[in-house]
Write a protein that holds these residues in place. Structure first.
Motif, short mmCIF file in Angstrom:
data_model
loop_
_atom_site.label_atom_id
_atom_site.label_comp_id
_atom_site.label_asym_id
_atom_site.label_seq_id
_atom_site.Cartn_x
_atom_site.Cartn_y
_atom_site.Cartn_z
N GLU A 244 33.22 46.06 31.64
CA GLU A 244 34.67 45.47 31.49
C GLU A 244 35.74 46.37 31.55
N ALA A 245 35.44 47.43 30.76
CA ALA A 245 36.73 48.43 30.54
C ALA A 245 37.14 49.23 31.93
N GLU A 250 40.10 49.85 37.04
CA GLU A 250 40.11 50.21 38.59
C GLU A 250 41.61 48.99 39.16
N MET A 251 41.76 47.95 38.17
CA MET A 251 42.80 47.06 38.52
C MET A 251 44.31 47.88 38.27
N THR A 252 44.11 48.32 37.05
CA THR A 252 45.46 48.87 36.56
C THR A 252 45.87 50.32 37.06
N ASP A 253 44.76 51.04 37.38
CA ASP A 253 44.88 52.44 37.89
C ASP A 253 45.34 52.17 39.40
N GLY A 280 34.35 37.31 39.44
CA GLY A 280 34.36 35.90 38.93
C GLY A 280 35.39 35.54 37.95
N ARG A 281 35.01 34.77 36.86
CA ARG A 281 35.81 34.34 36.01
C ARG A 281 36.40 35.36 35.18
N LEU A 286 40.64 39.38 33.68
CA LEU A 286 40.96 40.92 33.53
C LEU A 286 42.45 41.09 34.39
N ALA A 287 42.43 40.35 35.58
CA ALA A 287 43.47 40.54 36.39
C ALA A 287 44.90 40.14 35.79
N ARG A 288 44.88 39.08 34.94
CA ARG A 288 45.85 38.55 34.27
C ARG A 288 46.14 39.60 33.29
N GLN A 289 45.21 40.02 32.64
CA GLN A 289 45.41 41.19 31.39
C GLN A 289 46.04 42.25 31.94
#
Length: 351
Positions: A244-245, A250-253, A280-281, A286-289
Motif C-alpha cells: 500500500e505505501a 507511485e501516485m504522489t511522486d 481495484g477498490r 489511495l488515489a483519493r488519499q
C-alpha cells in the motif's frame, strides 16, 4: 487479426446492426464515456503486431471524432465529464484520454484535436519522460521481432523459443508477457526485461527516447488550452501488486514530478493497465488519499451518477476495431448496465 479478435469484431458488428443503443434501457443519470488511446500512428502489417490493439491511425481518430459529433455527441474535458456524471445530468459526452505520453500524441494526435477543437487528456508517466523506466511490452516486441530464437536463463522463464515467423513470434510474446505480468513481481519484471534486452542487443533507452515525449514536448502540448495533463504513476506498475505505501508513493511522486516540470499539479490519475487485477477498490481509495480529483481504470463502462470520482471506467479505442460502427454498442450505456446486472445475478445465484 486473431480468431478471438475476429469473433469480437463480428459480435460488435451484429450489435451495431441491431442498433442496441435504441432498445436497451438507458440507466438513470448516464452522462457519457471516457475513451482511452495509446499510440496514434500507422499500424504494422507484417503479421507480428502483438501491441497492435494499442495503436490507431490519425485518420481513424479524425473519423471517430467527426462521426460522433455528427451523431450528436459532445467532446469535453475529463473534468467536465466527471462533474456532469456526479451531478447526474443526462448528456451525450465523450472525453478522450491517452495513456503513457507517447511522442506520436504530439506529432499525429494533436493536429487532429486542434483541427476538430476537441479537448483531450494525456496521462503522463514521469519515469518514461525521465528515460529511467522501460516500456517493457514494446521492448519485448522489439526483441522477438528481430530474433529467430528468444531465451534467457532465469528461473521460471519460458524455455528457448523459436521465433522464425509471425505465429511463432506471437506465441513467444504471449508466453513472455504472461511470465512478466503474472509470475514475477514488479521489480523482478524490470530486472528480467533489462537482462533480456541486453542478451539480445536491444537498446531500451534509445527506444524510450524515440517513443515517449520529452519534458519540453510535454510542456509544449500542455500549453494548449485543449490539453489536460494527468498522472499515470511514476514507473507504470500494476499498482495492486505493490504494498500500500509504495502504491501511494507511485501516485504522489508522479504528481509531484509533473508539478515540478509543468508548474501545475495534475488533478486526475489513470491507473496503469487498469484491469481488475492491476487496480481495484484499494487503488481508488489511495488515489483519493493522494489528493486526486478523480481516477480512471480501463474497465469498460459509462460515467454515471455513482457519487464517486474514483475508479471510473473507460472504453478502449482498440486498434483491431478501427471502424466507427463498432463503437455504437460500446458507447451505449444500457449495454454496460445489462452486463452489470448479469454479473450481479450470477453472484447472487453463486455462479
Amino acid at each position: 487479426m486473431s480468431l478471438r479478435n475476429q469473433v469480437i469484431g463480428t459480435g460488435l458488428a451484429a450489435l451495431a446492426m441491431a442498433r442496441v443503443e435504441r432498445w436497451l434501457p438507458k440507466p438513470a443519470g448516464a452522462s457519457g464515456f471516457a475513451v482511452t488511446l495509446h499510440h496514434v500512428r500507422g499500424n504494422a502489417n507484417d503479421g507480428f503486431d502483438p501491441n497492435g490493439h494499442l495503436s490507431v491511425s490519425p485518420e481513424f481518430l479524425d473519423l471517430f471524432i467527426a462521426h460522433h459529433q455528427a451523431e450528436g455527441w459532445t467532446f469535453v474535458s475529463v473534468d467536465d465529464l466527471v462533474r456532469v456524471g456526479v451531478s447526474g445530468r443526462p448528456s451525450r459526452q465523450i472525453a478522450i484520454t491517452l495513456d503513457d505520453g507517447f511522442a506520436d500524441n504530439l506529432t499525429h494526435a494533436w493536429p487532429v484535436f486542434r483541427r476538430r477543437q476537441v479537448p483531450f487528456t494525456i496521462f503522463v508517466t514521469p519515469g518514461f519522460c525521465d528515460r529511467t523506466v522501460p516500456l517493457w511490452w514494446e521492448v519485448l516486441e522489439q526483441i522477438i521481432a528481430r530474433k529467430y530464437e528468444v531465451s534467457l536463463d532465469v528461473d521460471g522463464a519460458p524455455p528457448p523459443l523459436h521465433t522464425r515467423d509471425a505465429p511463432e513470434k506471437t506465441e513467444a510474446f504471449l508466453l513472455w508477457a504472461q511470465f512478466l505480468t503474472a509470475e514475477v513481481d514488479e521489480d523482478r519484471q524490470c530486472a528480467i526485461i533489462t537482462a533480456l534486452a541486453q542478451a539480445h542487443h536491444v537498446d531500451m533507452a534509445a527506444h524510450t527516447e524515440e517513443a515517449i515525449m520529452s519534458w519540453d514536448e510535454v510542456r509544449e502540448i500542455a500549453a494548449d488550452p485543449l490539453c489536460t495533463i494527468g498522472a499515470h504513476t511514476m514507473t507504470h506498475p500494476a499498482l495492486a501488486r505493490l504494498p500500500e505505501a509504495r502504491a501511494l508513493a507511485e501516485m504522489t511522486d508522479s504528481a509531484n514530478r509533473i508539478e515540478r516540470e509543468l508548474g501545475a499539479r495534475p488533478a486526475f490519475l489513470a491507473f496503469p493497465y487498469g484491469y481488475r487485477a492491476a487496480a481495484g477498490r484499494r487503488e481508488a481509495l489511495l488515489a483519493r488519499q493522494a489528493g486526486f480529483a478523480g481516477s480512471f481504470t480501463t474497465a469498460p463502462g459509462g460515467i454515471g451518477r455513482s457519487g464517486s470520482r474514483h475508479g471510473l471506467p473507460r472504453v478502449s479505442i482498440n486498434g483491431h476495431y478501427q471502424k466507427t460502427k463498432y463503437y455504437r454498442p460500446l458507447l451505449a450505456p444500457g449495454l454496460w448496465r445489462m452486463r452489470d446486472m448479469v454479473r450481479m445475478r450470477s453472484a447472487v445465484l453463486g455462479n
